[in-house]
Design a protein around this motif. Structure first.
Motif, PDB file in Angstrom:
ATOM      1  N   ASP A   1       0.817  -1.217   0.000  1.00 54.48           N
ATOM      2  CA  ASP A   1       0.000   0.000   0.000  1.00 54.48           C
ATOM      3  C   ASP A   1       0.849   1.265   0.000  1.00 54.48           C
ATOM      4  O   ASP A   1       0.323   2.356  -0.094  1.00 54.48           O
ATOM      5  CB  ASP A   1      -0.915  -0.004   1.238  1.00 54.48           C
ATOM      6  CG  ASP A   1      -2.027   1.023   1.151  1.00 54.48           C
ATOM      7  OD1 ASP A   1      -2.642   1.146   0.068  1.00 54.48           O
ATOM      8  OD2 ASP A   1      -2.289   1.708   2.163  1.00 54.48           O
TER       9      ASP A   1
ATOM     10  N   SER B   1     -11.333  18.138   4.492  1.00 50.45           N
ATOM     11  CA  SER B   1     -10.173  17.346   4.095  1.00 50.45           C
ATOM     12  C   SER B   1      -8.982  18.242   3.777  1.00 50.45           C
ATOM     13  O   SER B   1      -7.849  17.980   4.208  1.00 50.45           O
ATOM     14  CB  SER B   1     -10.504  16.485   2.873  1.00 50.45           C
ATOM     15  OG  SER B   1     -11.459  15.502   3.169  1.00 50.45           O
TER      16      SER B   1
ATOM     17  N   GLY C   1      -0.408   8.166   9.809  1.00 52.43           N
ATOM     18  CA  GLY C   1      -1.255   7.099  10.332  1.00 52.43           C
ATOM     19  C   GLY C   1      -0.523   6.075  11.177  1.00 52.43           C
ATOM     20  O   GLY C   1      -1.104   5.056  11.552  1.00 52.43           O
TER      21      GLY C   1
ATOM     22  N   GLN D   1      -2.937  12.168  11.408  1.00 48.91           N
ATOM     23  CA  GLN D   1      -4.029  11.679  10.567  1.00 48.91           C
ATOM     24  C   GLN D   1      -4.559  12.809   9.690  1.00 48.91           C
ATOM     25  O   GLN D   1      -4.496  13.986  10.056  1.00 48.91           O
ATOM     26  CB  GLN D   1      -5.181  11.166  11.438  1.00 48.91           C
ATOM     27  CG  GLN D   1      -4.818  10.031  12.368  1.00 48.91           C
ATOM     28  CD  GLN D   1      -4.918   8.673  11.689  1.00 48.91           C
ATOM     29  OE1 GLN D   1      -4.869   8.578  10.467  1.00 48.91           O
ATOM     30  NE2 GLN D   1      -5.031   7.623  12.474  1.00 48.91           N
TER      31      GLN D   1
ATOM     32  N   ILE E   1      -8.504   7.419   5.691  1.00 50.27           N
ATOM     33  CA  ILE E   1      -8.078   6.657   4.506  1.00 50.27           C
ATOM     34  C   ILE E   1      -7.239   7.505   3.561  1.00 50.27           C
ATOM     35  O   ILE E   1      -6.395   6.992   2.825  1.00 50.27           O
ATOM     36  CB  ILE E   1      -9.328   6.093   3.770  1.00 50.27           C
ATOM     37  CG1 ILE E   1      -8.906   5.085   2.703  1.00 50.27           C
ATOM     38  CG2 ILE E   1     -10.145   7.220   3.145  1.00 50.27           C
ATOM     39  CD1 ILE E   1     -10.089   4.446   2.015  1.00 50.27           C
TER      40      ILE E   1
ATOM     41  N   HIS F   1      -3.442   7.614   5.531  1.00 47.82           N
ATOM     42  CA  HIS F   1      -2.764   6.417   6.027  1.00 47.82           C
ATOM     43  C   HIS F   1      -1.784   5.862   4.981  1.00 47.82           C
ATOM     44  O   HIS F   1      -2.141   5.670   3.816  1.00 47.82           O
ATOM     45  CB  HIS F   1      -3.797   5.351   6.394  1.00 47.82           C
ATOM     46  CG  HIS F   1      -3.200   4.187   7.115  1.00 47.82           C
ATOM     47  ND1 HIS F   1      -2.766   4.272   8.421  1.00 47.82           N
ATOM     48  CD2 HIS F   1      -2.938   2.917   6.719  1.00 47.82           C
ATOM     49  CE1 HIS F   1      -2.284   3.107   8.801  1.00 47.82           C
ATOM     50  NE2 HIS F   1      -2.366   2.273   7.778  1.00 47.82           N
ATOM     51  N   ASN F   2      -0.554   5.642   5.424  1.00 48.19           N
ATOM     52  CA  ASN F   2       0.540   5.123   4.584  1.00 48.19           C
ATOM     53  C   ASN F   2       1.043   6.125   3.545  1.00 48.19           C
ATOM     54  O   ASN F   2       1.809   5.765   2.648  1.00 48.19           O
ATOM     55  CB  ASN F   2       0.143   3.818   3.879  1.00 48.19           C
ATOM     56  CG  ASN F   2       0.169   2.629   4.821  1.00 48.19           C
ATOM     57  OD1 ASN F   2       0.876   2.636   5.819  1.00 48.19           O
ATOM     58  ND2 ASN F   2      -0.606   1.608   4.511  1.00 48.19           N
TER      59      ASN F   2
ATOM     60  N   SER G   1      -0.997   6.863  -0.499  1.00 45.26           N
ATOM     61  CA  SER G   1      -0.911   5.405  -0.587  1.00 45.26           C
ATOM     62  C   SER G   1      -1.690   4.927  -1.810  1.00 45.26           C
ATOM     63  O   SER G   1      -2.400   5.702  -2.464  1.00 45.26           O
ATOM     64  CB  SER G   1      -1.489   4.774   0.671  1.00 45.26           C
ATOM     65  OG  SER G   1      -2.895   5.003   0.720  1.00 45.26           O
TER      66      SER G   1
ATOM     67  N   THR H   1      -4.204   2.898  -1.644  1.00 44.39           N
ATOM     68  CA  THR H   1      -5.609   3.019  -1.235  1.00 44.39           C
ATOM     69  C   THR H   1      -6.099   4.446  -1.429  1.00 44.39           C
ATOM     70  O   THR H   1      -7.220   4.671  -1.922  1.00 44.39           O
ATOM     71  CB  THR H   1      -5.773   2.596   0.231  1.00 44.39           C
ATOM     72  OG1 THR H   1      -5.341   1.243   0.389  1.00 44.39           O
ATOM     73  CG2 THR H   1      -7.217   2.713   0.677  1.00 44.39           C
ATOM     74  N   ALA H   2      -5.271   5.428  -1.041  1.00 44.60           N
ATOM     75  CA  ALA H   2      -5.678   6.830  -1.186  1.00 44.60           C
ATOM     76  C   ALA H   2      -5.755   7.245  -2.649  1.00 44.60           C
ATOM     77  O   ALA H   2      -6.602   8.071  -3.015  1.00 44.60           O
ATOM     78  CB  ALA H   2      -4.699   7.727  -0.430  1.00 44.60           C
TER      79      ALA H   2
ATOM     80  N   PHE I   1      -9.070   6.194  -3.681  1.00 49.80           N
ATOM     81  CA  PHE I   1     -10.054   7.075  -3.051  1.00 49.80           C
ATOM     82  C   PHE I   1     -10.144   8.405  -3.803  1.00 49.80           C
ATOM     83  O   PHE I   1     -11.229   8.895  -4.106  1.00 49.80           O
ATOM     84  CB  PHE I   1      -9.670   7.308  -1.586  1.00 49.80           C
ATOM     85  CG  PHE I   1     -10.469   8.366  -0.897  1.00 49.80           C
ATOM     86  CD1 PHE I   1     -11.747   8.119  -0.431  1.00 49.80           C
ATOM     87  CD2 PHE I   1      -9.944   9.638  -0.714  1.00 49.80           C
ATOM     88  CE1 PHE I   1     -12.484   9.100   0.194  1.00 49.80           C
ATOM     89  CE2 PHE I   1     -10.667  10.645  -0.084  1.00 49.80           C
ATOM     90  CZ  PHE I   1     -11.947  10.362   0.376  1.00 49.80           C
TER      91      PHE I   1
END
Length: 438
Positions: A12, A82, A209, A219, A224, A227-228, A425, A427-428, A431
């Motif tokens: 990730d 955000s 994170g 954070q 999400i 993180h990472n 990351s 995942t991000a 997103f």
């Protein structure tokens, strides 16, 4: 969380965060988003080709990574909550913080930066980093990713970089081996690479994170998103090689190589003066662990390594817990043609494309640049900014019996541009690429 060991999900995390690719060719493409759905689709499509930190069964021939500036996140339409969850240093950007927070002066200031990419006016939204073992492979990948970008992204700049040739393959333009000392993250699976006496740092010093050295966790909103992820400082640094060589020969008293080592704090091979103060030691330099297993506890006066030498300023190795709060992961390559030994000034622009990774730009990169590199006062020195990458005009004190004080050093390194980027990351990335998300 005290004492816990975090096992990082390397699938990730973008690969260059945990590992230096050591590929000799690179290109940095800079984009401005012109269409939000197209930009989000581009980010979603980057999730698969982006290189992660997973172990390789066979080394790839090329790697790709992506990062976003705050104006790019604004252009994507992220909610205010955000956007405001990012720290002020990243939101404001390098140009706005150059004088006060980085200590930049004179030619380093944004008014003197190159117009392309448009960093000074915050006209860059995203950076695509491509690395390859072969120049032809890199050219192919650059073309392929330009086609992938499509109509929703406008390319506003491109910077090429490449390792120097022959015996200087791992060196920068001043002929010193570069990228030697790098922090190792706990839970990365690379702990075995940490030098003796310098244990791995907690991952939160570089990854959002995760707990940092004080067990605090940074954070973003939503979690999400951060993180990472990490922050990358991009900084293009021009090196005046002819001026550096002239200074060494004029002031070196018949031994320009020794003066160069005293200014740097290492020999050209990378061997540290703290362990080899009389002559270069390529054997020591070839051992990655022991080449970094040193501090300055038994050289507090600076008789072996001057207290104002570049590597001592950039990483004081004082053994204090606070030092671990100012570490940086450094990536990058030289740009421009190599100037051969003894060659006359050819007028070409050459230097270093630097990418510096950290979880807190203010506490890590900005602190190091402002307090250790550019500051004239350091370790009881009064008017001695960094002799290699500082602003010039100051002095350099060579401690010894008797000491030498070289006054009015020329400027050898000048900032040509830069920006602060967020490295999401995988995942991000997905997103951010979700066109249905607000």
């Amino acid at each position: 969380m005290q004492g816990e060991t975090t096992v990082l999900d390397r699938s990730d995390i973008q690969g260059f965060v945990l590992r230096g690719y050591r590929m000799p060719h690179a290109a940095y493409l800079f984009y401005r988003f012109t269409d939000v759905p197209a930009a989000r689709a581009w980010l979603a499509g980057m999730a698969d080709p982006v290189t992660t930190a997973e172990e390789w069964d066979a080394a790839p021939s090329w790697c790709a990574n992506v990062a976003l500036a705050h104006p790019g996140l604004e252009a994507l339409g992220l909610p205010t909550e955000s956007l405001e969850s990012f720290p002020a240093d990243f939101r404001e950007g390098m140009a706005a913080r150059a004088a006060e927070h980085l200590g930049d002066v004179g030619d380093d200031l944004p008014d003197n930066w190159e117009p392309e990419p448009p960093f000074a006016t915050r006209g860059v939204h995203a950076m695509l980093m491509l690395s390859a073992h072969d120049e032809g492979e890199l050219d192919q990948r650059v073309q392929a990713f330009r086609e992938r970008a499509g109509a929703g992204l406008e390319e506003v700049g491109c910077e090429g970089a490449a390792a120097l040739g022959g015996a200087h393959a791992e060196r920068e333009h001043f002929s010193f081996r570069d990228g030697i000392s790098q922090p190792v993250l706990r839970g990365s699976g690379l702990e075995k690479d940490a030098p003796p006496g310098r244990p791995p740092v907690k991952p939160g010093e570089f990854l959002l994170g995760h707990p940092d050295e004080q067990d605090a966790v940074c954070q973003l909103h939503p979690a999400i998103l951060g993180h990472n992820g990490t922050y990358a400082v991009y900084r293009k640094l021009s090196q005046d090689v002819p001026a550096f060589r002239r200074f060494l020969h004029e002031q070196g008293r018949g031994d320009p190589g020794l003066l160069a080592a005293k200014l740097m704090g290492r020999w050209p091979s990378g061997a540290p003066l703290a362990r080899a103060d009389r002559a270069d030691d390529p054997v020591l330099a070839s051992c990655a662990k022991h080449n970094n297993a040193f501090d300055y506890a038994d050289d507090r006066l600076g008789y072996r390594c001057p207290r104002g030498a570049h590597v001592r300023r950039a990483h004081p190795r004082n053994g204090l817990p606070s030092e671990r709060r100012h570490l940086l992961i450094r990536r990058g390559l030289p740009y421009g043609p190599e100037l051969g030994d003894g060659a006359p000034d050819d007028g070409a622009d050459r230097g270093l494309v630097g990418v510096f990774l950290n979880a807190s730009i203010e506490r890590q990169y900005e602190f190091v640049q402002r307090e250790w590199i550019n500051a004239p006062r350091f370790d009881d020195l009064e008017n001695d900014p960094d002799p290699i990458s500082g602003p010039g005009g100051g002095n350099f004190t060579w401690q010894g019996r008797p000491p030498r004080r070289l006054k009015g050093l020329p400027r050898f390194v000048t900032v040509r541009g830069g920006e602060y980027f967020f490295v999401p990351s995988i995942t991000a990335l997905r997103f951010l690429g979700d066109t249905s998300a607000p």
